[in-house]
Write an enzyme that holds these catalytic residues in place. Structure first.
Site, PDB file in Angstrom:
ATOM      1  N   HIS A   1       0.837  -1.197   0.000  1.00  0.00           N
ATOM      2  CA  HIS A   1       0.000   0.000   0.000  1.00  0.00           C
ATOM      3  C   HIS A   1       0.868   1.241   0.000  1.00  0.00           C
ATOM      4  O   HIS A   1       2.038   1.226   0.398  1.00  0.00           O
ATOM      5  CB  HIS A   1      -0.933   0.010   1.213  1.00  0.00           C
ATOM      6  CG  HIS A   1      -0.244   0.290   2.528  1.00  0.00           C
ATOM      7  ND1 HIS A   1      -0.099   1.563   3.027  1.00  0.00           N
ATOM      8  CD2 HIS A   1       0.358  -0.530   3.424  1.00  0.00           C
ATOM      9  CE1 HIS A   1       0.555   1.512   4.176  1.00  0.00           C
ATOM     10  NE2 HIS A   1       0.842   0.249   4.446  1.00  0.00           N
ATOM     11  N   CYS A   2       0.279   2.352  -0.498  1.00  0.00           N
ATOM     12  CA  CYS A   2       0.914   3.667  -0.392  1.00  0.00           C
ATOM     13  C   CYS A   2       0.053   4.497   0.546  1.00  0.00           C
ATOM     14  O   CYS A   2      -0.537   3.972   1.481  1.00  0.00           O
ATOM     15  CB  CYS A   2       1.086   4.305  -1.767  1.00  0.00           C
ATOM     16  SG  CYS A   2      -0.444   4.517  -2.685  1.00  0.00           S
ATOM     17  N   VAL A   3      -0.053   5.796   0.332  1.00  0.00           N
ATOM     18  CA  VAL A   3      -0.787   6.651   1.267  1.00  0.00           C
ATOM     19  C   VAL A   3      -2.276   6.360   1.238  1.00  0.00           C
ATOM     20  O   VAL A   3      -2.944   6.362   2.264  1.00  0.00           O
ATOM     21  CB  VAL A   3      -0.527   8.140   0.931  1.00  0.00           C
ATOM     22  CG1 VAL A   3      -1.350   9.040   1.841  1.00  0.00           C
ATOM     23  CG2 VAL A   3       0.950   8.454   1.084  1.00  0.00           C
TER      24      VAL A   3
ATOM     25  N   ARG B   1      -3.793   3.888  -1.376  1.00  0.00           N
ATOM     26  CA  ARG B   1      -4.196   2.774  -2.228  1.00  0.00           C
ATOM     27  C   ARG B   1      -3.639   1.435  -1.754  1.00  0.00           C
ATOM     28  O   ARG B   1      -2.483   1.345  -1.349  1.00  0.00           O
ATOM     29  CB  ARG B   1      -3.728   3.004  -3.675  1.00  0.00           C
ATOM     30  CG  ARG B   1      -4.171   4.314  -4.268  1.00  0.00           C
ATOM     31  CD  ARG B   1      -3.672   4.441  -5.704  1.00  0.00           C
ATOM     32  NE  ARG B   1      -3.955   5.762  -6.245  1.00  0.00           N
ATOM     33  CZ  ARG B   1      -3.728   6.118  -7.502  1.00  0.00           C
ATOM     34  NH1 ARG B   1      -3.199   5.239  -8.339  1.00  0.00           N
ATOM     35  NH2 ARG B   1      -4.013   7.332  -7.921  1.00  0.00           N
TER      36      ARG B   1
END
Length: 495
Positions: free
Chosen positions: A27-29, A31
């Site tokens: 995951h990113c910030v 998504r």
């Protein structure tokens, strides 16, 4: 909260084809990024309709589910618990030459389709190098802003140096992390990529002379580290393809560090340093001579980049400008896109006052939007509606033009670190005319983006039937959209 995350993860898994269809999860910030074995097994309609899912993005490398900041980390942790532990790799099955040829043809065709747009694929891979660094960039950026604020106010003088050290340590060694991630992304050994890139920031390079001048530690910055690790990956692959097992263990890492390191010292650091200087010079010239136009274009085009997931590719430019000038002038301009998005969402909230579900989505996504995280509003509000996405871009363009116009008059606004935008960017602001002027100009840009995004959406974003939600129609006078299942008169068909 953990129960909700566990329930959402459990609901997501069957909709993406089950555990057997998930190769990896990260995951990113905002998504959840999944690598899937077969994307045809995804029930995308049900996935988009699942409460808590704000949108879906499909690119050439991963299947991305937008969940929003904060939520995505908890859901990813629960999602990974539902996946089975990786089994040991089985030996490849014995196949005939014809089967191998057919499989090779399929792989070649699949790769050809995936790489149909080389530029876009390259930007995504560069972005994937920096996405894992974002949490540290945000944390260190906020600490840098707090340290600067305390120093300006003269508060807690004993604590300020400690905060500055914590904020600066990661940035001082960011080249090592960039090298590590670059090698991992391009198929090399991550620790070798970090070892090659580490020479960029090693103090001892000051004793090395290249092109008639002594090198400076950090010269070339993240661009040099990226190039060094990429070269190291190709050298490593070349060696592994030629050396047998025993020699491979000894010679491959040695030659990788030696060859790539020497080329980095005598070529790449100098070249990347020149490119970094050119980026700083170009940014200064653009804002000084075409600030309003540059701001209009950057503020207006940033939301489409976010929609495509390509905005992370700008992180090397931000980092380079911070290394060159002490702040990045691009981030405040790009932040105006978020202001336009907030204004557009507010207009939708006012116009569609009877759409309870949509208004609930806007209320939950607006706090993140005010802090510069625009993806929940993009995938939950403006993009599904259609036209509000364009009017949000218009608001971002207006805010960017406002900030850029002041830059032409000597009131340049920059951010001292890469971190949040929106109102959370105020502690990180810096400028030639002082922090107060920088804050005033940036605040004026945000208000301009809010106002133009609101007015453009209110007046043009929801007129007619082209920009209304699915299942909604306009009333007989062409005013506010009305849900199709709501009782009331419908317009008579034209005669």
């Amino acid at each position: 909260m953990h129960t909700d995350a566990r329930a959402l993860a459990a609901a997501l898994l069957p909709l993406v084809g089950g555990a057997a269809n998930v190769r990896s999860a990260a995951h990113c910030v905002t998504r959840l990024r999944l690598a899937l074995a077969d994307r045809s097994r995804v029930d995308e309609a049900a996935l988009r309709a699942l409460p808590g899912v704000l949108g879906v993005v499909e690119d050439g490398e991963s299947y991305q589910i937008v969940l929003g900041p904060g939520v995505v980390g908890r859901v990813t942790a629960e999602f990974e618990r539902l996946l089975p532990s990786p089994a040991p790799a089985a030996p490849p099955p014995v196949t005939t030459a014809a089967e191998l040829a057919a499989r090779g043809a399929q792989l070649k065709e699949r790769r050809k389709r995936r790489n149909a747009t080389p530029g876009k694929a390259a930007l995504r891979r560069v972005a994937d190098v920096f996405v894992p660094l974002i949490p540290a960039l945000i944390g260190c950026g906020i600490l840098a802003g707090v340290a600067g604020l305390l120093a300006n106010l003269g508060w807690l003088p004993a604590l300020t140096p400690a905060l500055s050290a914590l904020a600066s340590a990661f940035m001082a060694l960011i080249a090592v992390f960039v090298g590590h991630n670059t090698a991992r992304e391009f198929g090399g050994t991550p620790v070798l990529g970090g070892a090659v890139a580490a020479v960029v920031v090693y103090p001892g390079v000051a004793e090395v002379t290249a092109f008639g001048a002594a090198l400076t530690p950090g010269q070339g910055g993240v661009l040099g580290a990226l190039a060094a690790a990429l070269l190291g990956t190709y050298v490593e692959k070349w060696c592994r393809a030629r050396f047998p097992g025993t020699l491979d263990v000894l010679l491959t890492p040695t030659l990788t560090v030696l060859v790539s390191g020497l080329v980095t010292l005598y070529v790449l650091m100098y070249a990347a340093g020149q490119v970094a200087s050119a980026i700083g010079t170009a940014a200064t010239w653009l804002l000084g001579h075409t600030g309003a136009l540059a701001g209009l274009l950057l503020g207006g085009l940033f939301l489409p980049l976010v929609m495509l997931g390509l905005h992370q590719a700008l992180i090397p430019l931000h980092t380079t400008l911070i290394e060159q000038q002490g702040h990045t002038v691009l981030l405040p301009l790009l932040a105006m896109a978020g202001a336009g998005q907030v204004g557009a969402a507010a207009a939708v909230y006012v116009r569609l006052r009877h759409d309870t579900s949509l208004r609930t989505t806007i209320r939950s996504a607006l706090p993140a939007g005010l802090l510069g995280v625009g993806e929940p509003l993009i995938y939950g509000v403006s993009l599904p509606l259609g036209r509000p996405f364009l009017t949000a871009c218009a608001g971002g363009a207006a805010g960017g033009a406002f900030v850029g116009a002041f830059a032409m008059r000597g009131a340049e606004v920059g951010a001292t670190a890469i971190g949040p935008s929106g109102w959370a960017l105020f502690p990180l602001l810096a400028g030639d005319a002082g922090p107060a002027v920088a804050a005033a100009v940036y605040g004026g840009g945000l208000l301009t983006g809010y106002a133009v995004g609101f007015l453009a959406t209110y007046c043009f974003g929801l007129n007619g039937t082209a920009g209304v939600p699915v299942g909604a129609v306009c009333d007989p006078e062409g005013h506010e959209p009305r849900p199709a299942d709501r009782p009331g008169p419908r317009p008579a068909p034209p005669r």
